[in-house]
Design an enzyme around this catalytic site. Structure first.
Site, short mmCIF file in Angstrom:
data_model
loop_
_atom_site.label_atom_id
_atom_site.label_comp_id
_atom_site.label_asym_id
_atom_site.label_seq_id
_atom_site.Cartn_x
_atom_site.Cartn_y
_atom_site.Cartn_z
N GLU A 1 48.36 35.33 44.50
CA GLU A 1 47.38 35.62 43.46
C GLU A 1 46.41 34.46 43.25
O GLU A 1 46.76 33.43 42.69
CB GLU A 1 48.10 35.93 42.13
CG GLU A 1 48.87 37.23 42.16
CD GLU A 1 48.00 38.44 42.38
OE1 GLU A 1 46.87 38.49 41.84
OE2 GLU A 1 48.44 39.35 43.09
N GLU B 1 48.88 36.28 32.85
CA GLU B 1 48.51 36.51 34.25
C GLU B 1 49.73 36.94 35.06
O GLU B 1 49.65 37.83 35.91
CB GLU B 1 47.88 35.27 34.86
CG GLU B 1 47.38 35.47 36.27
CD GLU B 1 46.25 36.47 36.38
OE1 GLU B 1 46.36 37.41 37.22
OE2 GLU B 1 45.26 36.34 35.64
N GLU C 1 50.40 45.04 38.26
CA GLU C 1 49.63 45.42 39.44
C GLU C 1 50.52 45.63 40.66
O GLU C 1 50.30 46.56 41.44
CB GLU C 1 48.57 44.36 39.74
CG GLU C 1 47.43 44.36 38.75
CD GLU C 1 46.37 43.33 39.06
OE1 GLU C 1 46.61 42.45 39.92
OE2 GLU C 1 45.30 43.40 38.44
#
Length: 123
Positions: free
Chosen positions: A29, A70, A77
């Site tokens: 990420e 996050e 996700e």
């Protein structure tokens, strides 16, 4: 983790999984890497900017909050992507809501840092 792990053994396994998650977030990420890099710069500055313990914890806490949100967004996700590549309104909604949560954490951090910097230098 095997059923029946309790106490210290559970703590060891949980800690291992947590570090595995941090490593995966860092590796896959870019947003996490960027936010982590910013936190690594800002957190030492918090010692200089914060004049009281509550100011320091607000500065550091706002950075950590961004990283926490996050990580949760990345988890959402990942689960949505695991379900399948086809577009679905609920999948899109889940990803958008996760993104909105990160944005609000960033706004909170920006306001916290901005107001404390304003108070220190212009107040």
């Amino acid at each position: 983790m095997k059923p029946g792990h309790t106490g210290f053994r559970h703590l060891v396994h949980s800690t291992r999984y947590s570090f595995k998650g941090l490593k995966a977030a860092y590796r896959y990420e870019s947003a996490f890497r960027q936010e982590l890099g910013l936190c690594l710069v800002l957190i030492p500055l918090a010692w200089w900017i914060g004049e009281a313990p509550v100011e320091w914890i607000l500065l550091v806490g706002s950075c950590l909050l961004v990283l926490i949100v996050e990580l949760l967004n990345t988890a959402v996700e990942s689960v949505v992507d695991r379900i399948g590549p086809e577009r679905h309104k609920l999948s899109g909604r889940a990803k958008d809501i996760g993104s909105a949560a990160v944005m609000l954490a960033l706004v909170f951090a920006g306001l916290t840092w901005g107001l404390l910097l304003w108070d220190k230098f212009l107040g």
